[in-house]
Scaffold this motif. Structure first.
Motif, PDB file in Angstrom:
ATOM      1  N   ARG A 108       0.832  -1.200   0.000  1.00  0.00           N
ATOM      2  CA  ARG A 108       0.000   0.000   0.000  1.00  0.00           C
ATOM      3  C   ARG A 108       0.872   1.256   0.000  1.00  0.00           C
ATOM      4  NH1 ARG A 108      -4.361   2.907  -1.370  1.00  0.00           N
ATOM      5  NH2 ARG A 108      -5.109   4.258   0.312  1.00  0.00           N
ATOM      6  N   ARG A 152      -7.745 -11.879   3.016  1.00  0.00           N
ATOM      7  CA  ARG A 152      -8.503 -11.334   1.886  1.00  0.00           C
ATOM      8  C   ARG A 152      -9.215 -10.041   2.296  1.00  0.00           C
ATOM      9  NH1 ARG A 152      -9.168 -14.536  -2.645  1.00  0.00           N
ATOM     10  NH2 ARG A 152      -8.412 -16.693  -2.472  1.00  0.00           N
ATOM     11  N   GLN A 153      -9.724 -10.025   3.505  1.00  0.00           N
ATOM     12  CA  GLN A 153     -10.374  -8.810   4.001  1.00  0.00           C
ATOM     13  C   GLN A 153      -9.347  -7.693   4.194  1.00  0.00           C
ATOM     14  OE1 GLN A 153     -12.665  -9.784   7.522  1.00  0.00           O
ATOM     15  NE2 GLN A 153     -13.730 -11.479   6.505  1.00  0.00           N
ATOM     16  N   GLN A 196      -8.513  -6.032   0.937  1.00  0.00           N
ATOM     17  CA  GLN A 196      -9.556  -5.075   0.583  1.00  0.00           C
ATOM     18  C   GLN A 196      -9.399  -3.789   1.395  1.00  0.00           C
ATOM     19  OE1 GLN A 196     -11.829  -5.243  -1.749  1.00  0.00           O
ATOM     20  NE2 GLN A 196     -11.841  -7.415  -2.348  1.00  0.00           N
ATOM     21  N   LYS A 197      -9.132  -3.945   2.683  1.00  0.00           N
ATOM     22  CA  LYS A 197      -8.976  -2.779   3.556  1.00  0.00           C
ATOM     23  C   LYS A 197      -7.822  -1.887   3.108  1.00  0.00           C
ATOM     24  CE  LYS A 197      -7.917  -1.635   8.394  1.00  0.00           C
ATOM     25  NZ  LYS A 197      -7.621  -2.213   9.748  1.00  0.00           N
ATOM     26  N   GLN A 212      -6.815  -1.624   0.164  1.00  0.00           N
ATOM     27  CA  GLN A 212      -7.128  -1.196  -1.212  1.00  0.00           C
ATOM     28  C   GLN A 212      -6.087  -1.699  -2.213  1.00  0.00           C
ATOM     29  OE1 GLN A 212      -7.500   3.099  -0.855  1.00  0.00           O
ATOM     30  NE2 GLN A 212      -9.584   2.925  -0.061  1.00  0.00           N
ATOM     31  N   ALA A 272      -6.428  -5.224  -3.207  1.00  0.00           N
ATOM     32  CA  ALA A 272      -6.920  -6.563  -3.539  1.00  0.00           C
ATOM     33  C   ALA A 272      -6.648  -6.921  -5.000  1.00  0.00           C
ATOM     34  CB  ALA A 272      -8.414  -6.668  -3.236  1.00  0.00           C
ATOM     35  N   ASP A 273      -6.692  -5.924  -5.892  1.00  0.00           N
ATOM     36  CA  ASP A 273      -6.463  -6.199  -7.308  1.00  0.00           C
ATOM     37  C   ASP A 273      -4.990  -6.450  -7.623  1.00  0.00           C
ATOM     38  OD1 ASP A 273      -5.891  -3.542  -6.637  1.00  0.00           O
ATOM     39  OD2 ASP A 273      -6.207  -2.847  -8.693  1.00  0.00           O
TER      40      ASP A 273
END
Length: 404
Positions: A236, A260-261, A264-265, A267, A269-270
């Motif tokens: 990140r 996985r969560q 996402q948190k 940002q 995940a992709d």
């Protein structure tokens, strides 16, 4: 006694898996007679799966026998008459038990050693001072007072042995090395024909990156103590600096959904590829896709990294590694500039940023990693060290016998 006449019997549940026997084969290649006693009914409790004893190397004379409490490293035990039958058949000069010093299996062989006068060598990974029940404490003290040599898989373990009162010979080395033919330099790296693999002349091409992305890899269990969330936080930060990178996770575990969560948190995940559990025979293929392998373990109340074998697998391939300060990781890597304080995402991000911005430094760290493995961590190098230690024990025993 010459190497060709030396007879060494190994006893360990770790060697039911054939790929773990590379060290034993390297010893057998020197002319030493190598025997192995391993359980015939070992269970991988994590997967509730029976693991039969594999025998890929004809030079190793293998014995198998059922154990009580299969799957429990410290509690499993052989029938005493089976152990004596194996010992009488193989007639070892040295017995090396690769179980913890407080294990019941170690106790069985310590009793045999005292009765026969044959030297007992122990190997263990334990690197935390756990509170033992009184019977296990007694077992530990009895085994330590019997063993002529104890090999610790890490420096913390060696310090613990002294703390526990062991006054004999202590050496630090991993239980097994790395197969440099299996974990060979990856296809996107080339080695100078003027020097053998592992020498400093090995050089790497620039990373083959999709859209100029830097590939950060992890191979291991997806559990909180492995610290994969630290990789996410570091990525990140790199993303916020405009640096392109991707993360590939090879592994499975109870922490996957939480990770996985977290992706996402953060940002990102992709930017994460989830490869799932990877069979050992496919590990080199996966590692070859990494520009760097990261092992961000964090110490827990009942666990800290005992070695991190995946580090030397990647290093053997010339893939640079970065690790946290947990347990033995800094000693395995051997370079402070490739180690960050455990839990410190900013520290990890700083090392990754340097690798991305300074390709020459990235290349130099890859050369260093490969050279270090060939110097310290191949099956052959560990076999050499063990042979020297056994000869020392037997020579000392001969001198003591001559003086008596």
């Amino acid at each position: 006694m010459t190497t060709s006449s030396l007879r060494v019997l190994f006893i360990s549940h770790a060697y039911v898996v054939g790929v773990n026997q590379g060290k034993l084969q390297a010893i057998a290649e020197t002319g030493t007679e190598v025997g192995l006693l391993a359980p015939s009914n070992w269970k991988a409790l994590e997967w509730n799966r029976l693991l039969p004893l594999e025998t890929p190397y004809p030079k190793i004379k293998t014995y198998s026998a059922p154990v009580l409490f299969a799957g429990k490293g410290g509690a499993h035990i052989y029938a005493p008459w089976k152990i004596w039958r194996v010992l009488n058949d193989f007639q070892p000069d040295v017995v090396q038990v690769e179980e913890e010093v407080f294990s019941l299996c170690a106790l069985e062989l310590a009793i045999w050693s005292r009765l026969t006068g044959k030297p007992l060598v122990m190997f263990g990974w334990e690197n935390m001072d756990r509170q033992l029940p009184l019977p296990r404490y007694w077992v530990r003290q009895f085994v330590m007072s019997t063993a002529k040599l104890i090999i610790a898989g890490n420096r913390d373990g060696a310090d613990l042995l002294r703390q526990w009162g062991y006054n004999g010979l202590v050496e630090v080395m991993p239980q097994m090395g790395v197969d440099t033919q299996f974990f060979a330099a990856s296809m996107r790296r080339r080695v100078s024909a003027a020097s053998p693999p592992g020498e400093a002349a090995c050089r790497q091409t620039s990373p083959e990156r999709t859209n100029d992305e830097f590939h950060i890899g992890f191979l291991g269990r997806l559990v909180p103590e492995k610290g994969v969330d630290i990789i996410f936080a570091a990525v990140r930060q790199l993303q916020q600096q405009g640096l392109k990178c991707r993360v590939t996770l090879c592994g499975s575990g109870s922490g996957e959904e939480a990770l996985r969560q977290e992706a996402q948190k953060q940002q990102i995940a992709d930017l994460v590829t989830w490869r799932g559990g990877v069979p050992h025979h496919k590990a080199p293929e996966e590692i070859s896709k990494f520009d760097v392998l990261v092992l961000p373990s964090r110490t827990a109340p009942t666990w800290k990294e005992q070695f991190g074998h995946v580090l030397i697998e990647a290093m053997a391939m010339g893939v640079p590694v970065i690790g946290s300060s947990s347990g033995e990781i800094p000693n395995v890597i051997g370079r402070p500039d490739l180690v960050f304080p455990e839990g410190d995402a900013q520290g990890l991000a700083a090392i990754l940023e340097r690798m991305i911005r300074e390709p020459e430094w990235w290349e130099e760290t890859g050369r260093y990693c490969m050279t270090r493995v060939y110097q310290d961590y191949t099956h052959e190098r560990i076999a050499e060290r063990l042979l020297s230690l056994w000869q020392t024990l037997l020579n000392d025993k001969s001198r003591q016998y001559a003086m008596s």
